[in-house]
Motif scaffolding. Structure first.
Motif, PDB file in Angstrom:
ATOM      1  N   GLU A 167      -1.509  -2.824   8.706  1.00  0.00           N
ATOM      2  CA  GLU A 167      -2.424  -1.688   8.814  1.00  0.00           C
ATOM      3  C   GLU A 167      -1.879  -0.421   8.148  1.00  0.00           C
ATOM      4  O   GLU A 167      -2.645   0.346   7.568  1.00  0.00           O
ATOM      5  CB  GLU A 167      -2.709  -1.397  10.294  1.00  0.00           C
ATOM      6  N   ASP A 168      -0.575  -0.200   8.228  1.00  0.00           N
ATOM      7  CA  ASP A 168       0.003   1.042   7.696  1.00  0.00           C
ATOM      8  C   ASP A 168       1.414   0.763   7.188  1.00  0.00           C
ATOM      9  O   ASP A 168       2.398   0.993   7.895  1.00  0.00           O
ATOM     10  CB  ASP A 168       0.026   2.116   8.792  1.00  0.00           C
ATOM     11  N   PRO A 169       1.558   0.237   5.953  1.00  0.00           N
ATOM     12  CA  PRO A 169       2.896  -0.113   5.442  1.00  0.00           C
ATOM     13  C   PRO A 169       3.868   1.058   5.432  1.00  0.00           C
ATOM     14  O   PRO A 169       5.051   0.882   5.714  1.00  0.00           O
ATOM     15  CB  PRO A 169       2.593  -0.626   4.022  1.00  0.00           C
ATOM     16  N   GLU A 170       3.405   2.259   5.099  1.00  0.00           N
ATOM     17  CA  GLU A 170       4.312   3.403   5.041  1.00  0.00           C
ATOM     18  C   GLU A 170       4.862   3.733   6.421  1.00  0.00           C
ATOM     19  O   GLU A 170       6.052   4.007   6.582  1.00  0.00           O
ATOM     20  CB  GLU A 170       3.583   4.612   4.465  1.00  0.00           C
ATOM     21  N   SER A 171       4.001   3.703   7.432  1.00  0.00           N
ATOM     22  CA  SER A 171       4.467   3.960   8.790  1.00  0.00           C
ATOM     23  C   SER A 171       5.443   2.881   9.238  1.00  0.00           C
ATOM     24  O   SER A 171       6.442   3.161   9.907  1.00  0.00           O
ATOM     25  CB  SER A 171       3.269   4.020   9.746  1.00  0.00           C
ATOM     26  N   PHE A 172       5.175   1.633   8.847  1.00  0.00           N
ATOM     27  CA  PHE A 172       6.070   0.531   9.190  1.00  0.00           C
ATOM     28  C   PHE A 172       7.452   0.754   8.578  1.00  0.00           C
ATOM     29  O   PHE A 172       8.478   0.622   9.250  1.00  0.00           O
ATOM     30  CB  PHE A 172       5.484  -0.797   8.705  1.00  0.00           C
ATOM     31  N   VAL A 214      10.919   1.063  10.822  1.00  0.00           N
ATOM     32  CA  VAL A 214      12.033   0.099  10.809  1.00  0.00           C
ATOM     33  C   VAL A 214      13.288   0.718  10.212  1.00  0.00           C
ATOM     34  O   VAL A 214      14.409   0.379  10.615  1.00  0.00           O
ATOM     35  CB  VAL A 214      11.641  -1.184  10.045  1.00  0.00           C
ATOM     36  N   THR A 215      13.125   1.632   9.253  1.00  0.00           N
ATOM     37  CA  THR A 215      14.295   2.316   8.701  1.00  0.00           C
ATOM     38  C   THR A 215      14.940   3.182   9.769  1.00  0.00           C
ATOM     39  O   THR A 215      16.172   3.267   9.855  1.00  0.00           O
ATOM     40  CB  THR A 215      13.896   3.170   7.488  1.00  0.00           C
ATOM     41  N   SER A 218      12.048  -2.289   2.033  1.00  0.00           N
ATOM     42  CA  SER A 218      11.228  -2.247   0.824  1.00  0.00           C
ATOM     43  C   SER A 218      10.722  -3.628   0.453  1.00  0.00           C
ATOM     44  O   SER A 218       9.572  -3.784   0.036  1.00  0.00           O
ATOM     45  CB  SER A 218      12.046  -1.656  -0.331  1.00  0.00           C
ATOM     46  N   ALA A 219      11.582  -4.657   0.615  1.00  0.00           N
ATOM     47  CA  ALA A 219      11.155  -6.024   0.305  1.00  0.00           C
ATOM     48  C   ALA A 219      10.036  -6.466   1.229  1.00  0.00           C
ATOM     49  O   ALA A 219       9.069  -7.112   0.806  1.00  0.00           O
ATOM     50  CB  ALA A 219      12.346  -6.980   0.412  1.00  0.00           C
ATOM     51  N   ILE A 220      10.121  -6.113   2.514  1.00  0.00           N
ATOM     52  CA  ILE A 220       9.068  -6.478   3.465  1.00  0.00           C
ATOM     53  C   ILE A 220       7.757  -5.818   3.076  1.00  0.00           C
ATOM     54  O   ILE A 220       6.701  -6.458   3.062  1.00  0.00           O
ATOM     55  CB  ILE A 220       9.490  -6.083   4.893  1.00  0.00           C
ATOM     56  N   VAL A 221       7.798  -4.527   2.755  1.00  0.00           N
ATOM     57  CA  VAL A 221       6.573  -3.802   2.400  1.00  0.00           C
ATOM     58  C   VAL A 221       6.006  -4.316   1.091  1.00  0.00           C
ATOM     59  O   VAL A 221       4.790  -4.498   0.939  1.00  0.00           O
ATOM     60  CB  VAL A 221       6.861  -2.295   2.326  1.00  0.00           C
ATOM     61  N   GLU A 222       6.879  -4.600   0.112  1.00  0.00           N
ATOM     62  CA  GLU A 222       6.410  -5.050  -1.194  1.00  0.00           C
ATOM     63  C   GLU A 222       5.748  -6.420  -1.106  1.00  0.00           C
ATOM     64  O   GLU A 222       4.716  -6.668  -1.725  1.00  0.00           O
ATOM     65  CB  GLU A 222       7.575  -5.083  -2.177  1.00  0.00           C
TER      66      GLU A 222
END
Length: 725
Positions: A338-343, A347-348, A358-362
């Motif tokens: 729903e919100d990759p940037e928030s994720f 997690v960071t 970054s790999a998870i979001v990409e």
């Protein structure tokens, strides 16, 4: 009575005059006000605490009941999915079509073992692994040399040339029925592929494979790079497919299915893969195995309620997910979808390394990547079921229901979560309403008692508010302290002081703005912060920075007839346009002199494409010079040297501070620019190696750097094309 007698008391002690003491106490108005406030607020707080505790208990129980229901529902669906999958693969493996296909593909594959690839075909295959497979493996984070995945057999390489390499995607490969090469394998493919294609698409398998008794993959529905490979002694021998194949082939029972957990599988490129493998037998003898790649999308749809979490009973913040025995997710995260940037930010903040986040979001998946080390998951992996209030994998306080999932020997568990903020929202609303009502009651009680006192102290409060506004940084504050002479005198003095402070503040603001502008023009923001903090020696080493040193050829000839002011105006206009282009492309301007323009990329802001950005910037500088020359009738050209490597930056000087960049990359860039006789954009081999193949380069000779000769390349002005050999 003598004066001495008058100064003494009856006991002979001297009499000391007493000071009139002021008795400190509360007024009646204040006493009544405090009593009413204490009684009303105490009763409200007690009622609120009782109501809050009862409501919180009820809501917590209801939320846990809902989470347990969701957990059990997803658990049953996953177990039903895998039970159906095992039954389906056993039925297919015992079908005559699969048996005949296994025999046909095994025999046809053996016939191709003597077929050798032509040099052109071998080059085509190796190029495919370099261009397509290698980059995809790098994106997935797998440390695998793509060339090591080439099939060991001639037959496997031949089939990949015919079926794998020509396809632009897995779906395109799945749609091909016959490569029309005339081989027996293609004939078998034309006869049986539609059966397996239907199986893969209808049941949403990621792939369907046939393996012979030696562990060779003689058929793949999607024609990945595992076609023709071997899971016993080939490049896939350490994968989970190899483990599942070995387990399936050691059983003597028909209908047994070996399941594996999701894990890294290089032929799947940037996705995790799990397998279900069952033996294929004919006339009582095992002739091979049928392997299906587990339908990860079906698992995801079950766990996400097909993307409709709200209708699935999880509200705005709830989610349910699977966790493997390795404490990694086996289904997608709702927040990621729903919100990759928030994720990524969440997690960071929990301590995850930025490359993994970054790999998870990409890749838009947490399967096999997102660690789950929460109390709920730990209890579930210990074989227990239950509920708990604890932080989740994003660090948020949640209500969680957890338990194991009975899917073979995979050791999966399921966790259903809901943020406490959502679960206890009604209690929060109740508390807020209670606070508001208490505040209103306190206000009503206080207003009547305070009304008269406010009239008397209004002028002093006006002065106090004015002083607070000045203390907060506001300027130009003027107060009206009433009509009495004394208060008017105080107000006049206060207003004079305020105007004086305003004038001084405006002068300070002007000086501060000018200092800020000068600092930003001279050095980057991180250096400014250190300079302001009082650092005496400010220097920083950079290990992967691209440096450009450029000179405007023809400017001196054009501006020779101009006076100094006009000449400087022209140069400043050019530099302004260069700086604007640099800001657009993420290039950092270091310094400018009449003899050169020094810029870098990747210094204060690390960038993986800093070489390409610098080259794009140099090309834009050429275009700016062309436009500028056309406007002023001047013949202006760019001669720029670009190198990539180590450099250092910092402040030079004490009384007169200058921000500068120096080092090997700067020296070589300057040497290229100053020594090359021709105009143009010249890059070193270190830069050319980082540029995409679309950037056209031509050999421009060498320059001497110390005792070494450094080969340089000219960048074509168009920025694209085929490189010279």
């Amino acid at each position: 009575m003598s004066p001495s007698d008058a100064a003494a008391g009856a006991d002979g002690a001297p009499l000391v005059p007493r000071r009139a003491s002021r008795r400190v106490g509360l007024s009646i108005q204040s006493t009544v006000l405090i009593m009413l406030l204490v009684v009303s607020l105490t009763s409200n707080v007690l009622v609120g605490l009782i109501g809050y505790n009862n409501a919180a208990d009820s809501l917590r129980d209801a939320a846990f009941d809902r989470l347990v229901e969701v957990r059990d529902s997803r658990e049953r669906e996953i177990e039903r999915l895998f039970s159906t999958l095992e039954s389906t693969i056993v039925v297919h493996a015992s079908g005559q079509s699969v048996v005949e296909a296994t025999q046909a593909f095994t025999s046809a594959f053996a016939e191709l073992d003597g077929v050798a690839l032509t040099p052109q075909q071998l080059e085509q295959l190796e190029g495919y692994y370099d261009r397509v497979v290698g980059p995809r493996l790098a994106t997935s984070g797998a440390e695998v040399d793509a060339s090591t995945l080439l099939p060991p057999s001639a037959a496997g390489r031949y089939l990949q040339v015919q079926y794998t390499v020509p396809a632009d995607s897995f779906d395109e490969a799945l749609a091909v029925d016959d490569a029309e090469d005339g081989s027996a394998w293609s004939a078998a493919h034309a006869a049986y592929h539609d059966h397996f294609r239907t199986m893969a698409t209808r049941l949403e398998y990621e792939d369907v494979l046939l393996l012979d008794r030696d562990g060779t993959i003689v058929y793949s529905a999607y024609k990945g790079i595992d076609l023709g490979s071997n899971v016993v002694d080939g490049p896939l021998r350490f994968t989970n497919l190899a483990a599942a194949y070995a387990s399936a082939m050691t059983t003597s029972l028909r209908g047994e299915v070996a399941l594996t957990d999701f894990g890294d599988y290089p032929p799947s490129l940037d996705r995790q893969a799990g397998w279900a493998v069952t033996p294929v037998s004919a006339d009582g003898a095992i002739i091979g195995a049928l392997a299906v790649e587990l339908p990860i999308e079906r698992v995801s749809r079950v766990m996400t309620a097909d993307g409709d979490w709200t209708q699935g009973g999880l509200g705005r913040t709830g989610e349910v997910y699977l966790v493997g025995a390795d404490s990694l997710m086996r289904s997608p995260s709702r927040v990621l979808l729903e919100d990759p940037e928030s994720f990524a930010a969440a997690v960071t903040a929990t301590g995850m390394a930025e490359p993994l986040a970054s790999a998870i979001v990409e890749n838009r998946t947490t399967v096999g990547l997102q660690p789950i080390r929460t109390p709920a998951a730990s209890d579930a992996l210990s074989g227990r079921s239950g509920t708990i209030i604890a932080p989740n994998y994003l660090g948020r306080e949640t209500l969680a229901a957890y338990g194991p999932v009975d899917v073979g020997d995979l050791g999966w568990v399921v966790v259903a979560e809901l943020d406490t903020s959502e679960a206890f929202a009604p209690v929060t609303d109740f508390t807020r309403n209670l606070v508001i009502s208490s505040a209103v009651l306190a206000l009503i009680v206080s207003v009547l008692s305070l009304l008269l006192a406010r009239i008397f102290v209004r002028p002093l409060r006006a002065l106090a508010r004015g002083a607070q506004r000045i203390a907060a940084g506001e300027t130009g504050v003027v107060v009206d302290a009433g009509g009495s002479d004394e208060m008017m005198s105080v107000a006049t003095a206060f207003n004079d002081m305020s105007r004086s402070l305003q004038v001084k503040a405006e002068l300070l603001d002007e000086q501060s703005a000018e200092s800020e502008r000068l600092l930003r023009a001279l050095m980057p923001e991180p250096v400014i912060r250190r300079y302001r903090d009082g650092d005496q020696t400010i220097a920083e080493d950079h290990h992967d920075v691209t440096v450009l040193y450029a000179d405007i050829v023809g400017f001196d000839d054009h501006s020779r007839a101009l006076d100094s002011a006009a000449r400087l105006d022209l140069l400043n206009e050019l530099v302004k346009q260069f700086d604007e282009a640099a800001a657009t492309l993420g290039v950092e301007h270091v310094r400018t002199t009449t003899k050169g323009y020094l810029a870098s990329c990747g210094m204060t802001v690390p960038r993986v494409d800093n070489a390409r950005r610098i080259v794009d910037f140099a090309l834009e500088m050429q275009r700016i010079l062309e436009r500028f020359g056309g406007q002023w009738g001047a013949e202006l050209h760019l001669r720029a040297g670009i190198d990539l490597g180590e450099a250092s930056s910092g402040l030079v000087g004490r009384a007169h501070v200058v921000y500068d960049l120096w080092g090997e990359a700067v020296n070589l860039a300057f040497r290229i620019q100053s020594e090359h006789p021709e105009t143009g954009i010249f890059v070193t081999e270190r830069v050319s190696a980082r540029l995409p193949s679309t950037v056209a380069l031509s050999d421009a000779g060498v320059v001497v750097d110390g005792r070494d000769e450094v080969r340089i390349w000219r960048v074509d002005a168009a920025g694209s094309g085929v490189r010279d050999a």
